[in-house]
Motif scaffolding. Structure first.
Motif, mmCIF file in Angstrom:
data_model
loop_
_atom_site.group_PDB
_atom_site.id
_atom_site.type_symbol
_atom_site.label_atom_id
_atom_site.label_comp_id
_atom_site.label_asym_id
_atom_site.label_seq_id
_atom_site.Cartn_x
_atom_site.Cartn_y
_atom_site.Cartn_z
ATOM 1 N N SER A 163 16.623 41.577 14.674
ATOM 2 C CA SER A 163 17.067 42.567 13.688
ATOM 3 C C SER A 163 16.574 43.938 14.153
ATOM 4 O O SER A 163 15.517 44.065 14.766
ATOM 5 C CB SER A 163 16.512 42.229 12.305
ATOM 6 O OG SER A 163 15.099 42.251 12.319
ATOM 7 N N GLU A 164 17.371 44.927 13.868
ATOM 8 C CA GLU A 164 16.981 46.283 14.262
ATOM 9 C C GLU A 164 15.917 46.795 13.310
ATOM 10 O O GLU A 164 15.944 46.517 12.121
ATOM 11 C CB GLU A 164 18.207 47.217 14.225
ATOM 12 C CG GLU A 164 19.164 46.954 15.346
ATOM 13 C CD GLU A 164 20.279 47.989 15.387
ATOM 14 O OE1 GLU A 164 20.328 48.853 14.503
ATOM 15 O OE2 GLU A 164 21.072 47.923 16.312
ATOM 16 N N HIS B 230 16.277 31.817 16.778
ATOM 17 C CA HIS B 230 17.185 32.952 16.923
ATOM 18 C C HIS B 230 17.746 33.053 18.341
ATOM 19 O O HIS B 230 18.369 34.044 18.698
ATOM 20 C CB HIS B 230 16.460 34.253 16.534
ATOM 21 C CG HIS B 230 15.205 34.487 17.314
ATOM 22 N ND1 HIS B 230 14.037 33.828 17.048
ATOM 23 C CD2 HIS B 230 14.950 35.295 18.367
ATOM 24 C CE1 HIS B 230 13.097 34.217 17.893
ATOM 25 N NE2 HIS B 230 13.626 35.105 18.713
ATOM 26 N N ALA B 231 17.554 31.982 19.155
ATOM 27 C CA ALA B 231 18.073 31.938 20.525
ATOM 28 C C ALA B 231 19.305 31.052 20.573
ATOM 29 O O ALA B 231 19.456 30.118 19.787
ATOM 30 C CB ALA B 231 17.012 31.406 21.480
ATOM 31 N N PRO C 9 13.799 37.585 13.683
ATOM 32 C CA PRO C 9 12.646 38.466 13.851
ATOM 33 C C PRO C 9 13.067 39.879 14.255
ATOM 34 O O PRO C 9 14.194 40.119 14.673
ATOM 35 C CB PRO C 9 11.849 37.794 14.964
ATOM 36 C CG PRO C 9 12.866 37.050 15.741
ATOM 37 C CD PRO C 9 13.923 36.619 14.766
ATOM 38 N N SER C 10 12.104 40.764 14.144
ATOM 39 C CA SER C 10 12.367 42.143 14.551
ATOM 40 C C SER C 10 12.277 42.251 16.066
ATOM 41 O O SER C 10 11.775 41.370 16.754
ATOM 42 C CB SER C 10 11.362 43.096 13.891
ATOM 43 O OG SER C 10 10.091 42.902 14.456
ATOM 44 N N ALA C 11 12.747 43.358 16.575
ATOM 45 C CA ALA C 11 12.782 43.578 18.020
ATOM 46 C C ALA C 11 11.384 43.641 18.618
ATOM 47 O O ALA C 11 11.217 43.496 19.827
ATOM 48 C CB ALA C 11 13.551 44.852 18.329
ATOM 49 N N ARG D 9 21.001 42.304 20.670
ATOM 50 C CA ARG D 9 21.233 41.114 21.503
ATOM 51 C C ARG D 9 20.495 41.304 22.820
ATOM 52 O O ARG D 9 20.718 42.283 23.524
ATOM 53 C CB ARG D 9 22.736 40.986 21.717
ATOM 54 C CG ARG D 9 23.160 39.926 22.658
ATOM 55 C CD ARG D 9 24.681 40.012 22.858
ATOM 56 N NE ARG D 9 25.096 39.165 23.926
ATOM 57 C CZ ARG D 9 25.800 38.051 23.772
ATOM 58 N NH1 ARG D 9 26.197 37.693 22.579
ATOM 59 N NH2 ARG D 9 26.134 37.322 24.804
ATOM 60 N N VAL D 10 19.636 40.333 23.180
ATOM 61 C CA VAL D 10 18.930 40.355 24.450
ATOM 62 C C VAL D 10 19.420 39.149 25.248
ATOM 63 O O VAL D 10 19.339 38.013 24.780
ATOM 64 C CB VAL D 10 17.400 40.285 24.261
ATOM 65 C CG1 VAL D 10 16.701 40.159 25.599
ATOM 66 C CG2 VAL D 10 16.905 41.493 23.506
ATOM 67 N N GLU D 11 19.946 39.427 26.435
ATOM 68 C CA GLU D 11 20.425 38.352 27.309
ATOM 69 C C GLU D 11 19.376 38.091 28.378
ATOM 70 O O GLU D 11 18.894 39.020 29.020
ATOM 71 C CB GLU D 11 21.741 38.746 27.960
ATOM 72 C CG GLU D 11 22.877 38.918 26.981
ATOM 73 C CD GLU D 11 24.172 39.356 27.644
ATOM 74 O OE1 GLU D 11 24.220 39.384 28.889
ATOM 75 O OE2 GLU D 11 25.113 39.664 26.903
#
Length: 190
Positions: free
Chosen positions: A186-187, A157-158, A90-92, A130-132
Protein backbone atom coordinates in the motif's frame (compact mmCIF):
# COMPACT_ATOMS: atom_id res chain seq x y z
CA UNK A 1 38.50 -101.06 -13.94
CA UNK A 2 41.11 -101.85 -16.51
CA UNK A 3 42.47 -99.75 -19.31
CA UNK A 4 40.83 -101.96 -21.90
CA UNK A 5 37.37 -101.58 -20.36
CA UNK A 6 37.88 -97.80 -20.09
CA UNK A 7 38.82 -97.62 -23.78
CA UNK A 8 35.75 -99.64 -24.64
CA UNK A 9 33.47 -97.31 -22.66
CA UNK A 10 35.03 -94.22 -24.28
CA UNK A 11 34.63 -95.74 -27.75
CA UNK A 12 30.98 -96.57 -26.97
CA UNK A 13 30.34 -93.05 -25.67
CA UNK A 14 31.94 -91.52 -28.80
CA UNK A 15 29.82 -93.71 -31.06
CA UNK A 16 26.67 -92.79 -29.11
CA UNK A 17 27.62 -89.09 -29.36
CA UNK A 18 28.16 -89.39 -33.10
CA UNK A 19 24.83 -91.19 -33.48
CA UNK A 20 23.03 -88.42 -31.57
CA UNK A 21 24.87 -85.74 -33.58
CA UNK A 22 24.03 -87.44 -36.87
CA UNK A 23 20.38 -87.85 -35.89
CA UNK A 24 20.26 -84.23 -34.72
CA UNK A 25 21.86 -83.06 -37.94
CA UNK A 26 19.59 -85.19 -40.11
CA UNK A 27 16.30 -84.27 -38.38
CA UNK A 28 16.89 -80.73 -37.14
CA UNK A 29 19.82 -79.31 -39.11
CA UNK A 30 21.78 -76.11 -38.67
CA UNK A 31 18.89 -73.97 -37.37
CA UNK A 32 18.70 -76.21 -34.30
CA UNK A 33 22.45 -75.80 -33.68
CA UNK A 34 22.14 -72.04 -34.03
CA UNK A 35 19.19 -72.01 -31.64
CA UNK A 36 21.11 -74.14 -29.16
CA UNK A 37 24.10 -71.80 -29.41
CA UNK A 38 21.88 -68.74 -28.86
CA UNK A 39 20.24 -70.38 -25.87
CA UNK A 40 23.62 -71.16 -24.32
CA UNK A 41 24.77 -67.57 -24.95
CA UNK A 42 21.61 -66.17 -23.34
CA UNK A 43 22.10 -68.36 -20.26
CA UNK A 44 25.75 -67.28 -19.97
CA UNK A 45 24.83 -63.57 -20.25
CA UNK A 46 22.07 -63.92 -17.68
CA UNK A 47 24.48 -65.60 -15.29
CA UNK A 48 27.01 -62.79 -15.77
CA UNK A 49 24.57 -59.84 -15.57
CA UNK A 50 22.25 -61.06 -12.82
CA UNK A 51 24.37 -59.77 -9.86
CA UNK A 52 24.66 -56.30 -11.42
CA UNK A 53 20.92 -56.16 -12.13
CA UNK A 54 20.08 -57.29 -8.60
CA UNK A 55 22.44 -54.65 -7.17
CA UNK A 56 20.79 -51.93 -9.29
CA UNK A 57 17.33 -53.11 -8.23
CA UNK A 58 18.37 -52.97 -4.56
CA UNK A 59 19.74 -49.42 -5.00
CA UNK A 60 16.53 -48.28 -6.69
CA UNK A 61 14.42 -49.83 -3.93
CA UNK A 62 16.54 -48.12 -1.27
CA UNK A 63 16.17 -44.79 -3.06
CA UNK A 64 12.40 -45.27 -3.42
CA UNK A 65 12.14 -46.07 0.30
CA UNK A 66 14.21 -42.99 1.20
CA UNK A 67 12.05 -40.75 -0.98
CA UNK A 68 8.85 -42.22 0.44
CA UNK A 69 10.00 -41.65 4.02
CA UNK A 70 11.28 -38.10 3.38
CA UNK A 71 8.89 -35.37 4.43
CA UNK A 72 6.98 -33.88 1.55
CA UNK A 73 7.51 -30.19 0.90
CA UNK A 74 4.87 -28.03 2.45
CA UNK A 75 2.28 -27.18 -0.15
CA UNK A 76 0.83 -23.76 -0.67
CA UNK A 77 -2.81 -23.57 0.34
CA UNK A 78 -4.45 -20.40 -0.91
CA UNK A 79 -7.87 -21.39 0.44
CA UNK A 80 -6.51 -21.53 4.00
CA UNK A 81 -5.79 -17.82 4.15
CA UNK A 82 -8.79 -16.43 2.27
CA UNK A 83 -8.92 -13.21 0.27
CA UNK A 84 -6.73 -10.29 1.31
CA UNK A 85 -8.26 -7.16 2.63
CA UNK A 86 -6.73 -3.70 2.34
CA UNK A 87 -5.53 -4.00 5.95
CA UNK A 88 -3.58 -7.17 5.09
CA UNK A 89 -1.40 -5.42 2.52
CA UNK A 90 1.71 -3.98 4.20
CA UNK A 91 3.12 -0.55 3.60
CA UNK A 92 6.04 0.05 1.28
CA UNK A 93 8.35 0.35 4.32
CA UNK A 94 8.30 -3.45 4.62
CA UNK A 95 9.90 -3.99 1.20
CA UNK A 96 13.41 -4.49 2.57
CA UNK A 97 12.30 -7.12 5.09
CA UNK A 98 10.30 -8.93 2.42
CA UNK A 99 13.28 -9.04 0.07
CA UNK A 100 15.34 -10.51 2.92
CA UNK A 101 12.57 -13.08 3.42
CA UNK A 102 12.94 -14.12 -0.23
CA UNK A 103 16.68 -14.67 0.22
CA UNK A 104 16.16 -16.60 3.48
CA UNK A 105 13.50 -18.80 1.87
CA UNK A 106 15.94 -19.70 -0.92
CA UNK A 107 18.62 -20.60 1.63
CA UNK A 108 16.19 -22.74 3.68
CA UNK A 109 15.18 -24.59 0.52
CA UNK A 110 18.82 -25.36 -0.27
CA UNK A 111 18.87 -23.21 -3.40
CA UNK A 112 21.70 -21.06 -4.66
CA UNK A 113 20.72 -17.45 -5.29
CA UNK A 114 23.63 -15.47 -6.71
CA UNK A 115 21.75 -12.30 -7.56
CA UNK A 116 18.25 -10.90 -7.64
CA UNK A 117 16.70 -8.20 -9.79
CA UNK A 118 14.03 -5.93 -8.35
CA UNK A 119 11.99 -3.28 -10.06
CA UNK A 120 9.44 -0.90 -8.65
CA UNK A 121 6.27 -0.67 -10.67
CA UNK A 122 3.94 2.27 -10.96
CA UNK A 123 1.07 2.64 -8.53
CA UNK A 124 -2.12 0.97 -9.64
CA UNK A 125 -5.61 2.44 -9.50
CA UNK A 126 -6.17 0.94 -6.04
CA UNK A 127 -3.23 2.89 -4.56
CA UNK A 128 -0.94 -0.11 -4.58
CA UNK A 129 2.75 -0.26 -5.41
CA UNK A 130 3.99 -3.25 -7.36
CA UNK A 131 7.50 -4.63 -6.82
CA UNK A 132 8.70 -7.25 -9.29
CA UNK A 133 11.45 -9.61 -8.17
CA UNK A 134 13.29 -11.88 -10.60
CA UNK A 135 15.26 -14.58 -8.81
CA UNK A 136 17.58 -16.96 -10.71
CA UNK A 137 17.84 -20.08 -8.54
CA UNK A 138 19.97 -23.23 -8.78
CA UNK A 139 19.08 -26.44 -6.98
CA UNK A 140 16.72 -29.39 -6.87
CA UNK A 141 13.12 -29.48 -8.03
CA UNK A 142 11.99 -30.22 -4.45
CA UNK A 143 13.93 -27.16 -3.28
CA UNK A 144 12.22 -24.93 -5.85
CA UNK A 145 8.79 -26.26 -4.78
CA UNK A 146 9.63 -25.61 -1.13
CA UNK A 147 10.86 -22.10 -1.92
CA UNK A 148 7.68 -21.16 -3.80
CA UNK A 149 5.44 -22.63 -1.08
CA UNK A 150 7.38 -20.87 1.72
CA UNK A 151 7.31 -17.51 -0.02
CA UNK A 152 3.60 -17.67 -0.81
CA UNK A 153 2.77 -18.84 2.73
CA UNK A 154 4.97 -16.25 4.47
CA UNK A 155 4.15 -13.30 2.22
CA UNK A 156 0.41 -13.28 1.55
CA UNK A 157 0.81 -10.10 -0.50
CA UNK A 158 3.13 -11.92 -2.97
CA UNK A 159 2.13 -13.60 -6.22
CA UNK A 160 4.06 -15.97 -8.43
CA UNK A 161 4.03 -14.44 -11.88
CA UNK A 162 6.09 -17.10 -13.65
CA UNK A 163 8.42 -19.98 -12.95
CA UNK A 164 10.83 -21.22 -15.59
CA UNK A 165 12.71 -24.49 -15.05
CA UNK A 166 15.66 -25.75 -17.12
CA UNK A 167 18.08 -28.63 -16.79
CA UNK A 168 21.44 -28.50 -18.60
CA UNK A 169 21.08 -32.13 -19.68
CA UNK A 170 19.16 -35.22 -18.64
CA UNK A 171 21.91 -36.37 -16.26
CA UNK A 172 22.30 -33.03 -14.44
CA UNK A 173 21.27 -33.23 -10.79
CA UNK A 174 20.56 -29.54 -10.40
CA UNK A 175 18.24 -27.39 -12.41
CA UNK A 176 18.20 -23.71 -13.21
CA UNK A 177 15.00 -21.94 -12.19
CA UNK A 178 13.91 -18.36 -12.69
CA UNK A 179 11.12 -17.28 -10.35
CA UNK A 180 9.33 -14.03 -11.08
CA UNK A 181 7.40 -12.79 -8.07
CA UNK A 182 5.24 -9.73 -7.64
CA UNK A 183 4.81 -8.14 -4.22
CA UNK A 184 2.08 -5.58 -3.57
CA UNK A 185 2.34 -2.75 -1.03
CA UNK A 186 0.00 0.00 0.00
CA UNK A 187 1.22 3.49 -0.71
CA UNK A 188 2.22 5.48 2.29
CA UNK A 189 0.23 8.60 2.92
CA UNK A 190 2.31 11.70 3.73
Amino acid sequence: MTAASLKLQLRTARQAGRAVSTAWQRHLGRPAWVALLLLATALALQTLWRPALQRDAAQLEARRTALASAPAPRAFDASARGPLSAADIPSARQRGRDLETLVEAAQRAGLTLERADYSLGAATAGALTRVEATLPLTGSYAGVRRFVADVLNELPHAALESLQLERANAQAKELQATARLVLFYSEETP
